[in-house]
Design a protein around this motif. Structure first.
Motif, PDB file in Angstrom:
ATOM      1  N   ARG A   1       0.965  -1.252   0.099  1.00  0.00           N
ATOM      2  CA  ARG A   1       0.057  -0.009  -0.179  1.00  0.00           C
ATOM      3  C   ARG A   1       0.884   1.284   0.032  1.00  0.00           C
ATOM      4  N   PHE A   2       1.853   1.232   0.872  1.00  0.00           N
ATOM      5  CA  PHE A   2       2.831   2.418   0.947  1.00  0.00           C
ATOM      6  C   PHE A   2       3.485   2.618  -0.096  1.00  0.00           C
ATOM      7  N   THR A   3       4.093   1.430  -1.103  1.00  0.00           N
ATOM      8  CA  THR A   3       4.901   1.524  -2.039  1.00  0.00           C
ATOM      9  C   THR A   3       4.087   1.933  -3.371  1.00  0.00           C
ATOM     10  N   GLY A   4       2.660   1.517  -3.467  1.00  0.00           N
ATOM     11  CA  GLY A   4       1.940   2.118  -4.534  1.00  0.00           C
ATOM     12  C   GLY A   4       1.603   3.422  -4.393  1.00  0.00           C
ATOM     13  N   ALA A   5       1.420   4.096  -3.028  1.00  0.00           N
ATOM     14  CA  ALA A   5       0.970   5.326  -3.082  1.00  0.00           C
ATOM     15  C   ALA A   5       2.520   6.149  -3.353  1.00  0.00           C
ATOM     16  N   VAL A   6       3.568   5.743  -2.999  1.00  0.00           N
ATOM     17  CA  VAL A   6       4.655   6.487  -3.279  1.00  0.00           C
ATOM     18  C   VAL A   6       5.014   6.667  -4.649  1.00  0.00           C
ATOM     19  N   THR A   7       4.709   5.381  -5.406  1.00  0.00           N
ATOM     20  CA  THR A   7       4.864   5.320  -6.783  1.00  0.00           C
ATOM     21  C   THR A   7       3.947   6.394  -7.453  1.00  0.00           C
ATOM     22  N   GLY A   8       2.744   6.470  -7.078  1.00  0.00           N
ATOM     23  CA  GLY A   8       1.785   7.569  -7.525  1.00  0.00           C
ATOM     24  C   GLY A   8       2.271   9.059  -7.267  1.00  0.00           C
ATOM     25  N   VAL A   9       2.559   9.172  -5.954  1.00  0.00           N
ATOM     26  CA  VAL A   9       3.100  10.668  -5.802  1.00  0.00           C
ATOM     27  C   VAL A   9       4.315  10.964  -6.673  1.00  0.00           C
ATOM     28  N   VAL A  10       5.208   9.992  -6.920  1.00  0.00           N
ATOM     29  CA  VAL A  10       6.466  10.423  -7.572  1.00  0.00           C
ATOM     30  C   VAL A  10       6.195  10.581  -9.201  1.00  0.00           C
ATOM     31  N   LEU A  11       5.214   9.755  -9.630  1.00  0.00           N
ATOM     32  CA  LEU A  11       4.976   9.812 -11.142  1.00  0.00           C
ATOM     33  C   LEU A  11       3.928  10.973 -11.288  1.00  0.00           C
ATOM     34  N   ILE A  12       2.941  11.248 -10.573  1.00  0.00           N
ATOM     35  CA  ILE A  12       2.018  12.180 -10.753  1.00  0.00           C
ATOM     36  C   ILE A  12       2.611  13.625 -10.563  1.00  0.00           C
ATOM     37  N   THR A  13       3.384  13.609  -9.950  1.00  0.00           N
ATOM     38  CA  THR A  13       4.226  15.043  -9.506  1.00  0.00           C
ATOM     39  C   THR A  13       5.363  15.328 -10.814  1.00  0.00           C
TER      40      THR A  13
END
Length: 522
Positions: free
Chosen positions: A285-297
């Motif tokens: 869950r944390f890894t997925g959210a972190v991936t989302g933050v990096v790529l969306i920004t």
């Protein structure tokens, strides 16, 4: 089991803010507290962009060189990004209310010093001081939201917090332009003072004190390694476009910062009281959210950076006009969050689907702007609204996924991770998508042009309407390539984050419901 009293921060029988709130859950003054922290957040985000329109005034009145102006802008971002992890950890250990008050005081003092600065060096130093306060404010505001809201209202609260962030980003050039139409350049900083004073009084009166009761000893080696490593990497990202990505002035701090951050990870894995629990990165869950933050920004920061160039160089807008034309993006983010639409969608779809669909919508908006934004403003407006709607849905879901994967008592550390990754993603997006743009621009230039640094520099080397039109078309094609690459990055981020979060949610749901009972024999 004794836990933290939200009023005193001491261990005691009060479980959390829900004990004070009664049946509704959360702190009884939670919406007023949200308004206070959003006000503090707004002035921080405004100062990321408000100075851009003051550059001509600074150049003439302070005699600032181009390098001075760049450091007036970058000192704030550099210090802020370098301290986010440490600021979040400090909030958990020493009290979120205390650090929120400290952040407001430092930001206010820096704003006063900046407004009264009489030299370029003085303004740069004041902006660095404002960056320290900004790091504390960005982490503590989100951490406070996590403490005073319960799970059912948290997506809406985080959505409003994120919408204010987007509003500040878009409003910076507009506010700066309006102030400079009537006052001198220092007024863009002095307008922060009354907001800070109101914030100090309101925080002291309303915000409960909370801290991690198991904070342990300060992780001083971790703080030093994170600050040095982050500052070095962010410095390289900021100065890369100016000095060249292969220059020693960029490669040396980039490699040094990467090595220091690797040492930080190694230390945190062994530390008795780590500033950041590295075990979090093993959770899907944390890894997925972190991936989302990096790529969306990464995608959005880079694409918006290219969009400002498209508006100013291709469409001929002034800095203020460009800010106004981008405003529908932020206004759409505000609309979908302040109306509660985003929170309802997240509740209906769940975090994985909300993140994936929001980022897909955002990617579609980037593609529309890239493909039709060079024509009339109507096509660009459509793309900006799609971008804003997608960002309004995806950002709160990503923040909720990150903060929900971290124990509530470590909310400051979670906010620090969220802020740090956002800064890194944005910086890398500007760097990488900027490189895509320059590469495409350079490849399409006429043979008579030997530089692709900027449109004005390229136009200065040609003569005749045909060659000028060719250079302008090459510039527009380069912007389009960079924006489409940003759209692809955001879409990829949505898919990866959705898959990883979906895999994390299913086992948790199965564990909560238990095994399916066997069919009863008749």
């Amino acid at each position: 089991m004794a836990t933290t009293d939200p009023t005193t921060g001491a261990a005691g029988p009060v479980s959390d803010a829900r004990a004070e709130a009664g049946p509704a859950g959360g702190h009884p003054a939670r919406w007023a507290i949200l308004a206070v922290v959003c006000l503090a957040e707004l002035v921080v985000v405004l100062d990321n962009t408000v100075l851009n329109v003051a550059i001509p005034s600074l150049t003439s009145e302070l005699g600032a060189s181009t390098a001075d102006v760049q450091w007036m802008i970058n000192a704030y971002a550099l210090v802020q990004a370098g301290l986010l992890l440490s600021a979040g950890s400090a909030a958990d250990r020493y009290g979120r209310k205390r650090m929120l008050l400290a952040g407001l005081a430092l930001f206010g003092a820096g704003s006063l010093a900046a407004g009264l600065a009489g030299s370029s060096a003085g303004l740069i130093a004041a902006r660095a001081g404002m960056g320290v306060g900004a790091a504390l404010l960005l982490t503590t505001t989100l951490a406070v939201v996590m403490q005073v809201f319960e799970a059912d209202e948290r997506p809406k609260a985080i959505g409003i917090w994120g919408a204010v962030n987007a509003l500040g980003f878009a409003a910076g050039p507009v506010v700066g332009g309006l102030v400079l139409d009537h006052y001198w350049w220092g007024a863009v900083f002095l307008i922060n003072i009354p907001v800070v004073l109101v914030g100090l009084v309101a925080v002291a009166a309303l915000v409960p004190e909370t801290r991690d009761p198991r904070g342990g000893r300060p992780d001083l080696p971790g703080v030093a390694l994170s600050v040095v490593g982050m500052t070095s990497v962010v410095y390289a990202v900021i100065t890369g476009p100016e000095h060249g990505w292969t220059s020693a002035g960029v490669l040396v701090p980039a490699l040094f910062g990467t090595a220091v951050l690797a040492a930080f990870v190694g230390w945190e894995r062994r530390a008795e009281h780590p500033m950041l629990d590295m075990g979090l990165f093993r959770e899907r869950r944390f890894t997925g959210a972190v991936t989302g933050v990096v790529l969306i920004t990464f995608g959005s920061g880079g694409a918006l950076y290219l969009l400002t160039q498209q508006l100013q160089f291709v469409r001929g807008d002034s800095a203020l006009q460009a800010g106004v034309n981008i405003a529908p993006f932020a206004l759409t983010v505000v609309l979908v969050n302040f109306t509660g639409l985003s929170a309802r969608l997240i509740a209906r779809l769940g975090l994985p689907a909300a993140i994936a669909s929001g980022m897909a919508l955002m990617a579609a908006g980037f593609a529309v702007v890239a493909l039709v934004g060079g024509g009339g403003y109507g096509g660009m407006l459509c793309g900006l609204v799609l971008m804003g709607a997608g960002c309004g849905f995806a950002n709160p879901a990503i923040a909720e996924a990150i903060m929900g994967a971290i124990p509530k008592e470590r909310a400051g550390a979670g906010a620090g991770v969220n802020g740090t990754l956002s800064e890194m993603g944005t910086g890398l997006g500007v760097a990488v998508l900027g490189a895509v743009f320059v590469s495409r621009f350079g490849a399409l230039l006429p043979d008579s042009v030997d530089t692709a640094e900027s449109l004005p520099a390229a136009l200065a080397q040609v003569s005749g309407a045909a060659e000028r039109a060719s250079v302008t078309e090459a510039f527009a094609a380069g912007l389009q390539a960079g924006q489409l690459a940003g759209a692809a990055a955001v879409l990829l981020g949505g898919c990866v984050a959705g898959v990883l979060l979906g895999r994390a949610v299913r086992p948790a749901r199965d564990a909560a419901t238990g095994p399916t009972p066997p069919p009863r024999e008749e």
